[in-house]
Structures are given as C-alpha cells and as structure tokens.
Design a protein around this motif. Structure first.
Motif, short mmCIF file in Angstrom:
data_model
loop_
_atom_site.label_atom_id
_atom_site.label_comp_id
_atom_site.label_asym_id
_atom_site.label_seq_id
_atom_site.Cartn_x
_atom_site.Cartn_y
_atom_site.Cartn_z
N VAL A 62 0.84 -1.20 0.00
CA VAL A 62 0.00 0.00 0.00
C VAL A 62 0.87 1.25 0.00
CG1 VAL A 62 -1.69 1.33 1.32
CG2 VAL A 62 -1.96 -1.15 1.09
N ARG A 63 1.96 1.23 0.76
CA ARG A 63 2.85 2.40 0.77
C ARG A 63 3.44 2.63 -0.61
NH1 ARG A 63 4.74 -0.06 5.55
NH2 ARG A 63 6.73 -0.62 4.56
N TRP A 64 3.86 1.54 -1.27
CA TRP A 64 4.41 1.69 -2.62
C TRP A 64 3.34 2.14 -3.61
CZ3 TRP A 64 8.81 2.53 -4.70
CH2 TRP A 64 9.99 2.11 -4.09
N LEU A 65 2.10 1.68 -3.42
CA LEU A 65 1.02 2.10 -4.30
C LEU A 65 0.77 3.60 -4.17
CD1 LEU A 65 -1.33 1.41 -6.22
CD2 LEU A 65 -2.73 1.00 -4.19
N ASP A 66 0.73 4.09 -2.94
CA ASP A 66 0.52 5.53 -2.73
C ASP A 66 1.68 6.34 -3.29
OD1 ASP A 66 -1.85 4.94 -1.47
OD2 ASP A 66 -1.07 5.15 0.57
N LEU A 67 2.91 5.87 -3.06
CA LEU A 67 4.07 6.59 -3.59
C LEU A 67 4.07 6.56 -5.11
CD1 LEU A 67 6.71 8.06 -2.92
CD2 LEU A 67 7.87 5.84 -2.93
N HIS A 68 3.72 5.42 -5.67
CA HIS A 68 3.64 5.28 -7.13
C HIS A 68 2.64 6.27 -7.71
CE1 HIS A 68 3.29 3.13 -11.02
NE2 HIS A 68 2.00 3.38 -10.88
N ASN A 69 1.47 6.36 -7.09
CA ASN A 69 0.45 7.28 -7.58
C ASN A 69 0.88 8.74 -7.44
OD1 ASN A 69 -1.33 5.26 -8.30
ND2 ASN A 69 -2.33 5.21 -6.30
N LEU A 70 1.51 9.06 -6.33
CA LEU A 70 1.98 10.43 -6.11
C LEU A 70 3.03 10.81 -7.15
CD1 LEU A 70 2.35 13.06 -4.52
CD2 LEU A 70 3.92 11.82 -3.00
N LEU A 71 4.03 9.97 -7.33
CA LEU A 71 5.09 10.28 -8.30
C LEU A 71 4.53 10.28 -9.73
CD1 LEU A 71 8.07 8.19 -6.86
CD2 LEU A 71 7.62 10.64 -6.61
N GLY A 72 3.56 9.41 -9.99
CA GLY A 72 2.95 9.40 -11.32
C GLY A 72 2.25 10.69 -11.64
N ILE A 73 1.53 11.24 -10.68
CA ILE A 73 0.83 12.51 -10.91
C ILE A 73 1.84 13.66 -11.03
CG2 ILE A 73 -0.63 14.23 -9.76
CD1 ILE A 73 -2.16 12.04 -11.21
N VAL A 74 2.90 13.62 -10.23
CA VAL A 74 3.93 14.67 -10.28
C VAL A 74 4.58 14.72 -11.65
CG1 VAL A 74 6.20 15.34 -9.40
CG2 VAL A 74 4.38 14.73 -7.80
N THR A 75 4.84 13.56 -12.22
CA THR A 75 5.54 13.50 -13.52
C THR A 75 4.59 13.42 -14.71
OG1 THR A 75 5.70 11.08 -13.35
CG2 THR A 75 7.57 12.37 -12.52
N LEU A 76 3.30 13.61 -14.45
CA LEU A 76 2.29 13.44 -15.50
C LEU A 76 2.58 14.27 -16.74
CD1 LEU A 76 -0.50 12.53 -16.56
CD2 LEU A 76 -1.49 14.44 -15.27
N ALA A 77 2.75 15.58 -16.56
CA ALA A 77 2.94 16.47 -17.71
C ALA A 77 4.24 16.11 -18.45
CB ALA A 77 2.97 17.93 -17.26
N TRP A 78 5.30 15.84 -17.69
CA TRP A 78 6.58 15.51 -18.32
C TRP A 78 6.49 14.22 -19.12
CZ3 TRP A 78 10.27 11.56 -17.84
CH2 TRP A 78 11.52 11.83 -18.42
N LEU A 79 5.84 13.20 -18.55
CA LEU A 79 5.70 11.94 -19.26
C LEU A 79 4.89 12.11 -20.54
CD1 LEU A 79 5.06 9.44 -16.31
CD2 LEU A 79 6.91 9.29 -17.99
N LEU A 80 3.85 12.96 -20.49
CA LEU A 80 3.06 13.21 -21.69
C LEU A 80 3.92 13.88 -22.76
CD1 LEU A 80 -0.37 14.39 -20.25
CD2 LEU A 80 0.02 12.40 -21.71
N VAL A 81 4.71 14.89 -22.35
CA VAL A 81 5.55 15.61 -23.31
C VAL A 81 6.60 14.69 -23.91
CG1 VAL A 81 7.31 17.42 -23.53
CG2 VAL A 81 5.17 17.89 -22.33
#
Length: 382
Positions: free
Chosen positions: A187-206
């Motif tokens: 669960v901790r890794w899931l939350d961290l994964h989701n947080l980092l995924g949202i943080v890098t969202l725009a960069w990953l799209l670009v």
C-alpha cells in the motif's frame, strides 16, 4: 462519477497497456538519461570533436578550402553532405561516400573552420554513447525498431490517460498525495507510485508524445522529399549530375544562400545528386538565431553551376512539429538547468515504472480473495 464496470474497464486498459510497454519504457528511460548529457559526457570521454580555442573574430577559411581538405583525405570518394553543429561554427563535418546515392558506407572528416586543419575525430559506430543512442532510437533494428518503439510510446500515452481517469475515484477517501505509512509495504508503494505518477504526469506526456513523433522522422522526411521537395525541384530531378569541373565556387553558393535569407546561418548542405538535393543543386539548410528559428531549417536551392539561388521553401507543418519536438524530448531548450530537471524527472519516472511492475507482481502473488488496495496510475504496470 465512474461506475464499477467503467472502473474495471479503465483498470484493465491501464494495467495491460502498462505491462506491455513497461520494460521498453524502462530501457528508454535508462538509455535516455546519459543522452540528455551527451555533449558533456562526450567531452569527458574525449569522443566529441573539439576545435582548439582561438581569439574571438578569427576569420574562417572558405568552404572551398574545407572541401578541398576533406577530398584530400579520401580522394576516391565524393562529398555527399557537410554540416555544422547548432551551437558552434568552428568545425565543418564533411561526409564522404563512394557515390551520391544513400549508403551506410561513409567516412566523416572534421575540418577546423578557422584554419582548414583536419581535426582528430573518434571512430564512428562504436563506444558507450553510440550504443546508448542506438538502443534508445531503434533497438539496433533500423526503421522497424523505431516504429516498434513508437507503438510502445503510444501504449505509454494510453497508460497515462487511463491512470489519470482512475486517479480521481481512487483518491476519493484520501488526501491528495497522501502516503499511508501505517499500511502494508504494498500500500505504501502504491501511494508513492500514484503520487510520483501525478507529479511526472505532464513531463511523461511531453516526452512520450515527442518520442512517438521522433520515431516517425524518417517516414515524414521521405514524405516531404516525395511531395514538397520534389515539386520544388521540378524537372531538375531528371537532369544529369553536374560534373565537379563544371561547378562554381561552393563559397559563392553559400554566400548567395545566406544573402537570400538574412539573419541565418548554415546548418547542413546537401550536394548535387544526394538525397536532399537535385543533380544540379547545392541545397543549403539554414537556421535562424533565436531559440525557435534555430530549430527550423529553411531549404535554399542554389544552382551548382552558376551559384545563383533557384528557389527556397518553408518546411511543412509536420516537419516543423518534428524539428521542435526533438530538443524538447531531451531537454535541449534551456541549457544545463533544464537538462538537470529532465534528468531528475527521468529518474522519478524510472521509479514510477519500476514500482508499477512491482505492484503488479505482488498482486499476482497475493492469495485469492485478498482485498485490493487500489489502482496504480500514470505510466505504470500495476
């Protein structure tokens, strides 16, 4: 609000698009990291061609002299292309081949633009950075490898979009960015994964979108050559190749091209009979001097026999998009600070991708009937 059925569909789309592309995205992130700093690494490894320091304003030798020096190195070959780097006009890179036709049999001569001296150049097609580039660009598989990576990039975009759709219902009972430290490791890794995924969202799209576009570069250039460039060259395509003895001064041709497009500098020259020219022309690809126009080469055709400008063209929209996307993909627009930012986001993305794969594997090993902790988001395989 998404229904339970819609969430299951989006979750399956996110999971399987992520699973298919994750291994290749990890490879691209790992190989892309050194490529962000390719100039700096090349300088440290001694694999970059560097001209000796000279006083500012040192006059350049003529292009004719540069070509003469290059031909002396390989008398049995012809000059196919000549180019200069975007950020320096101190070195000419002259490509020598057996014929004007496209070939992998080429030699490159680096000539000091101020002195006409041949500069030591590292061997082509070898070394750490060359391996990283080939893995990142086409997996050593040529155009099929590029198109395959393009498909993986499209799956990454599907994964990101589906992850964003799933993020809102997943976070309904949690604060934004919350990591539940009192829960299990998964669960901790899931939350961290989701947080980092949202943080890098725009960069990953670009980076994902520009990466996909770059995999189509060869196809887009071929389309331009067979349509706009072919129309520009007209009947010149059918003329015989102009002999070297009948050609005017290349320096005069260069000066004519620069006079036709003031405020530009030469980036690339295609010689008569080669892919990006006609049997009769020297085609100069000129760049502007501001951050945008420096990425958009303008073709100017100069008659190789008379050194007179015949025609000029603007790139079509799809090649403009391609040229603008290339430096954005590697963070080349803002100097070293932007490269450092790109590298940091690349490292975070590696964590996102790796954690998504870990979460999926853990869930697969979990006993049947164990409640699921949630859905992993952008660019993952959870």
């Amino acid at each position: 609000m998404l229904s339970a059925r819609a969430i299951r569909i989006w979750s399956a789309l996110h999971t399987w698009s992520s699973l298919v592309c994750t291994a290749f995205m990890l490879l691209l992130c790992l190989t892309g990291l050194p490529l962000i700093f390719h100039h700096e690494i090349g300088h440290l490894l001694g694999t970059e061609v560097e001209a000796p320091a000279m006083p500012a304003g040192t006059p350049a030798v003529s292009l004719d002299r540069v070509l003469e020096v290059a031909r002396a190195q390989y008398p049995q070959r012809i000059v196919q292309f000549a180019s200069q780097e975007e950020d320096s006009s101190d070195v000419w890179f002259v490509t020598m081949t057996p014929t004007p036709a496209p070939t992998d049999d080429f030699q490159q001569v680096a000539v000091d633009a101020r002195t006409g001296a041949v500069l030591p150049a590292p061997p082509l097609h070898q070394g750490f950075m060359w391996v990283m580039d080939k893995l990142h660009v086409d997996l050593f598989a040529g155009q099929p490898g590029k198109l395959f990576l393009g498909v993986m990039g499209l799956l990454l975009l599907v994964s990101i979009v589906s992850g964003v759709v799933l993020y809102a219902p997943f976070m309904r009972k949690l604060a934004f960015g919350e990591v539940r430290h009192d829960k299990s490791r998964r669960v901790r890794w899931l939350d961290l994964h989701n947080l980092l995924g949202i943080v890098t969202l725009a960069w990953l799209l670009v980076v994902g979108a520009t990466g996909v576009l770059n995999t189509w570069a060869e196809l887009l250039q071929q389309r331009w050559q067979s349509t706009e460039l072919a129309a520009l060259l007209g009947g010149y395509r059918e003329q015989p190749l102009i002999a070297q003895a009948d050609r005017a001064s290349a320096q005069r041709a260069l000066e004519a091209a620069l006079a036709h497009a003031p405020g530009t500098h030469v980036s690339f020259i295609a010689f008569p009979g080669t892919t990006f020219s006609s049997p009769r022309h020297l085609t100069f690809y000129l760049r502007g001097n501001d951050p945008l126009t420096s990425r958009l080469p303008q073709p100017v055709l100069v008659d190789a026999g008379t050194a007179q400008v015949t025609a000029a063209a603007r790139l079509p929209w799809y090649l403009i998009a391609l040229q603008v996307s290339r430096p954005l993909h590697f963070g080349d627009y803002g100097g070293l600070p932007m490269k450092i930012l790109w590298a940091a986001l690349d490292l975070v993305s590696i964590v996102v991708l790796g954690s998504g794969l870990y979460l999926w594997l853990v869930r697969r090993r979990a006993p049947a009937g164990l409640p699921d902790a949630g859905v992993a988001t952008p660019g993952s395989a959870a």
